[in-house]
Write a protein that holds these residues in place. Structure first.
Motif, PDB file in Angstrom:
ATOM      1  N   VAL A  50      35.707   4.283  11.967  1.00 25.97           N
ATOM      2  CA  VAL A  50      36.800   4.740  11.122  1.00 25.97           C
ATOM      3  C   VAL A  50      36.791   4.007   9.791  1.00 25.97           C
ATOM      4  N   LYS A  51      36.556   2.701   9.812  1.00 23.14           N
ATOM      5  CA  LYS A  51      36.495   1.929   8.559  1.00 23.14           C
ATOM      6  C   LYS A  51      35.351   2.404   7.666  1.00 23.14           C
ATOM      7  N   ASP A  52      34.220   2.691   8.300  1.00 22.36           N
ATOM      8  CA  ASP A  52      33.084   3.208   7.515  1.00 22.36           C
ATOM      9  C   ASP A  52      33.440   4.544   6.868  1.00 22.36           C
ATOM     10  N   MET A  53      34.176   5.363   7.646  1.00 19.40           N
ATOM     11  CA  MET A  53      34.561   6.658   7.083  1.00 19.40           C
ATOM     12  C   MET A  53      35.571   6.481   5.960  1.00 19.40           C
ATOM     13  N   ILE A  54      36.495   5.528   6.103  1.00 21.24           N
ATOM     14  CA  ILE A  54      37.461   5.243   5.029  1.00 21.24           C
ATOM     15  C   ILE A  54      36.717   4.816   3.761  1.00 21.24           C
ATOM     16  N   LYS A  55      35.719   3.981   3.931  1.00 28.14           N
ATOM     17  CA  LYS A  55      34.917   3.530   2.790  1.00 28.14           C
ATOM     18  C   LYS A  55      34.199   4.710   2.137  1.00 28.14           C
ATOM     19  N   THR A  56      33.666   5.590   2.994  1.00 29.80           N
ATOM     20  CA  THR A  56      32.964   6.770   2.467  1.00 29.80           C
ATOM     21  C   THR A  56      33.911   7.673   1.701  1.00 29.80           C
ATOM     22  N   ARG A 113      42.188  14.309   0.777  1.00 30.63           N
ATOM     23  CA  ARG A 113      41.503  13.041   1.066  1.00 30.63           C
ATOM     24  C   ARG A 113      42.510  11.921   1.290  1.00 30.63           C
ATOM     25  N   ILE A 114      43.623  11.952   0.534  1.00 34.81           N
ATOM     26  CA  ILE A 114      44.667  10.936   0.730  1.00 34.81           C
ATOM     27  C   ILE A 114      45.259  11.060   2.126  1.00 34.81           C
ATOM     28  N   GLU A 115      45.548  12.299   2.540  1.00 33.84           N
ATOM     29  CA  GLU A 115      46.073  12.510   3.899  1.00 33.84           C
ATOM     30  C   GLU A 115      45.064  12.041   4.933  1.00 33.84           C
ATOM     31  N   GLU A 116      43.806  12.324   4.688  1.00 34.71           N
ATOM     32  CA  GLU A 116      42.765  11.918   5.631  1.00 34.71           C
ATOM     33  C   GLU A 116      42.690  10.400   5.723  1.00 34.71           C
ATOM     34  N   LEU A 117      42.757   9.744   4.556  1.00 30.83           N
ATOM     35  CA  LEU A 117      42.697   8.283   4.548  1.00 30.83           C
ATOM     36  C   LEU A 117      43.911   7.685   5.263  1.00 30.83           C
ATOM     37  N   GLU A 118      45.085   8.255   5.009  1.00 30.25           N
ATOM     38  CA  GLU A 118      46.301   7.740   5.674  1.00 30.25           C
ATOM     39  C   GLU A 118      46.194   7.898   7.183  1.00 30.25           C
ATOM     40  N   GLY A 119      45.687   9.053   7.642  1.00 34.83           N
ATOM     41  CA  GLY A 119      45.526   9.265   9.079  1.00 34.83           C
ATOM     42  C   GLY A 119      44.514   8.310   9.674  1.00 34.83           C
ATOM     43  N   LEU A 120      43.415   8.106   8.972  1.00 37.40           N
ATOM     44  CA  LEU A 120      42.391   7.180   9.493  1.00 37.40           C
ATOM     45  C   LEU A 120      42.907   5.751   9.534  1.00 37.40           C
ATOM     46  N   GLN A 121      43.639   5.366   8.472  1.00 38.80           N
ATOM     47  CA  GLN A 121      44.187   4.012   8.467  1.00 38.80           C
ATOM     48  C   GLN A 121      45.205   3.829   9.590  1.00 38.80           C
ATOM     49  N   LYS A 122      45.968   4.901   9.857  1.00 40.20           N
ATOM     50  CA  LYS A 122      46.918   4.835  10.968  1.00 40.20           C
ATOM     51  C   LYS A 122      46.173   4.735  12.292  1.00 40.20           C
ATOM     52  N   ALA A 123      45.073   5.474  12.421  1.00 36.30           N
ATOM     53  CA  ALA A 123      44.269   5.409  13.641  1.00 36.30           C
ATOM     54  C   ALA A 123      43.721   4.004  13.835  1.00 36.30           C
ATOM     55  N   VAL A 124      43.284   3.376  12.732  1.00 36.25           N
ATOM     56  CA  VAL A 124      42.778   1.996  12.826  1.00 36.25           C
ATOM     57  C   VAL A 124      43.891   1.076  13.298  1.00 36.25           C
ATOM     58  N   SER A 125      45.103   1.298  12.712  1.00 36.66           N
ATOM     59  CA  SER A 125      46.234   0.450  13.110  1.00 36.66           C
ATOM     60  C   SER A 125      46.549   0.622  14.587  1.00 36.66           C
ATOM     61  N   VAL A 126      46.503   1.878  15.070  1.00 40.38           N
ATOM     62  CA  VAL A 126      46.772   2.139  16.489  1.00 40.38           C
ATOM     63  C   VAL A 126      45.749   1.450  17.361  1.00 40.38           C
ATOM     64  N   LEU A 127      44.477   1.638  17.012  1.00 37.02           N
ATOM     65  CA  LEU A 127      43.408   1.063  17.818  1.00 37.02           C
ATOM     66  C   LEU A 127      43.402  -0.454  17.718  1.00 37.02           C
ATOM     67  N   ALA A 128      43.661  -0.970  16.516  1.00 41.99           N
ATOM     68  CA  ALA A 128      43.631  -2.420  16.329  1.00 41.99           C
ATOM     69  C   ALA A 128      44.821  -3.084  16.997  1.00 41.99           C
ATOM     70  N   GLY A 129      45.916  -2.338  17.222  1.00 42.25           N
ATOM     71  CA  GLY A 129      47.107  -2.930  17.833  1.00 42.25           C
ATOM     72  C   GLY A 129      46.976  -3.081  19.334  1.00 42.25           C
ATOM     73  N   ALA A 130      45.945  -2.498  19.987  1.00 50.44           N
ATOM     74  CA  ALA A 130      45.766  -2.594  21.442  1.00 50.44           C
ATOM     75  C   ALA A 130      45.171  -3.943  21.803  1.00 50.44           C
ATOM     76  N   ASP A 131      45.491  -4.436  23.035  1.00 47.63           N
ATOM     77  CA  ASP A 131      44.893  -5.668  23.550  1.00 47.63           C
ATOM     78  C   ASP A 131      43.548  -5.290  24.141  1.00 47.63           C
ATOM     79  N   LEU A 132      42.564  -5.339  23.276  1.00 53.50           N
ATOM     80  CA  LEU A 132      41.257  -4.829  23.661  1.00 53.50           C
ATOM     81  C   LEU A 132      40.637  -5.662  24.771  1.00 53.50           C
ATOM     82  N   SER A 133      40.987  -6.941  24.835  1.00 52.37           N
ATOM     83  CA  SER A 133      40.389  -7.799  25.867  1.00 52.37           C
ATOM     84  C   SER A 133      40.856  -7.368  27.251  1.00 52.37           C
ATOM     85  N   LEU A 134      42.109  -6.825  27.296  1.00 53.16           N
ATOM     86  CA  LEU A 134      42.600  -6.358  28.575  1.00 53.16           C
ATOM     87  C   LEU A 134      42.109  -4.946  28.872  1.00 53.16           C
TER      88      LEU A 134
END
Length: 371
Positions: A79-85, A339-360
């Motif tokens: 997702v970050k790579d796509m945001i950069k793109t 593109r702005i909507e797409e970026l906002e959605g991707l950033q939100k997706a990153v926030s959702v995924l990053a907010g999970a306790d991935l170790s668990l």
């Protein structure tokens, strides 16, 4: 019975099967949380404009998010790579639109300048063509005038020559007539006044031969028998004097007329020479004007051809610009908003995924213990 069932459930084989098929309650809870995160991430992707099959990049991310064994770290990096793109694409769009706007304006302005220049060149060419026509017609008129003047001068010269020859001839005849009348008067004077002092007959004959115009000497007046000299001689002599005076008067008038005619001719020749020189000078000047106008017209035609070539190239370049730029320019705002909507959605997706306790969420399942 019941004991047999309990025995079967407590057997080693049943315990081993339960360890593989039935997770512990805590693991079930983690799996439920993971599915919730996946659903929220997919909703964020849909908010970014994702529809299945609409974007291959978002399709790949969605597949990675929905996978049973999804690795959220990898998904976040995707997702970050796509945001950069997307940001790079927007930057490219911004630069290209700026270039297109500037280049379109510049090329359109150049086209207008070339059109205005073409109009001025066409007007100049028309003016030069009119100048060439006028100069040519004026030269033709002047040259014809010179030819007509030369003919008129020649005719006037021939006429003056003929008039002068006629005058000389008539003057000679009149002069001879005067002298002949004088000769006759002397003879009559001797007849009527013999005692008067007169020249000898020999001298009279010599004088007559000198003044006669290829004619024989007229015989002396015949003697009439019984003729007596009387005072009537004055009438004959007076008539001769009158004729002589009339001839002299006519000769004087002819001389004055000849002098006037000659002066008029000389004045006319002077005026004709001045006019011829003036017209010849005007011809030369207009020939210079004509040559310069033709040279200027040739240059103007070269400029017109160059202008047409430049206009054609500019028009072709403008068409290419429209082909390359129209889609972006016409859809720039819509693309940017999407593109702005797409970026906002991707950033939100990153926030959702990053907010999970991935170790668990991604920890290996513990083995079930026997109870």
């Amino acid at each position: 019975g019941v004991e047999g069932a309990i025995k079967i459930l407590n057997s080693d084989e049943a315990l081993e099967l339960f360890k593989k098929a039935l997770p512990e309650p805590s693991l079930l809870q983690l799996r439920s949380q993971k599915r919730g995160i996946q659903q929220r991430a997919l909703r964020a992707l849909r908010a970014a404009g994702w529809r299945k099959g609409a974007s291959s990049r978002l399709d790949l991310i969605a597949m990675a998010v929905q996978g049973r064994n999804a690795d959220f770290d990898k998904v976040i990096q995707m997702v970050k790579d796509m945001i950069k793109t997307l940001k790079l694409e927007q930057s490219d769009d911004d630069a290209k639109k700026q270039y297109c706007d500037a280049e379109l304006d510049k090329t359109e302005d150049k086209g207008k300048e070339l059109k205005h220049e073409s109009e001025n060149l066409d007007m100049r060419a028309r003016d030069l063509q009119e100048a060439i026509k006028s100069a040519s017609e004026l030269i033709q008129h002047l040259e014809q005038g010179i030819k007509d003047l030369d003919v008129a001068v020649d005719e006037a010269t021939q006429q003056r020559k003929a008039e002068h020859e006629a005058y000389v001839k008539e003057a000679a005849q009149n002069s001879a007539a005067v002298e002949l009348l004088g000769f006759a008067r002397k003879r009559l004077e001797k007849f009527y006044h013999p005692k008067a002092q007169v020249q000898s007959q020999a001298d009279d004959s010599a004088d007559f031969l000198q003044i006669s115009i290829h004619r024989d000497e007229p015989p002396p007046p015949p003697e009439v028998a019984g003729y007596e000299k009387s005072g009537k001689s004055s009438g004959v002599l007076g008539m001769l004097d009158m004729l002589t005076n009339d001839l002299k008067k006519e000769m004087q008038e002819d001389k004055l007329q000849e002098e006037d005619s000659q002066q008029d001719y000389e004045d006319s020749m002077k005026e004709s020479a001045e006019k011829r020189a003036s017209d010849a000078k005007a011809v030369s000047e207009n020939e210079d004007v004509l040559a310069e106008a033709k040279s200027d017209l040739s240059d103007a035609n070269d400029d017109i051809r160059a202008n047409h070539k430049s206009s054609g190239e500019t028009h072709e370049y403008l068409q290419d610009l429209h082909k390359a730029c129209d889609f972006l320019v016409n859809n720039y705002n819509a693309r940017k908003e999407a593109r702005i909507e797409e970026l906002e959605g991707l950033q939100k997706a990153v926030s959702v995924l990053a907010g999970a306790d991935l170790s668990l969420l991604q920890a290996p399942r513990p083995l079930l213990h026997r109870g």
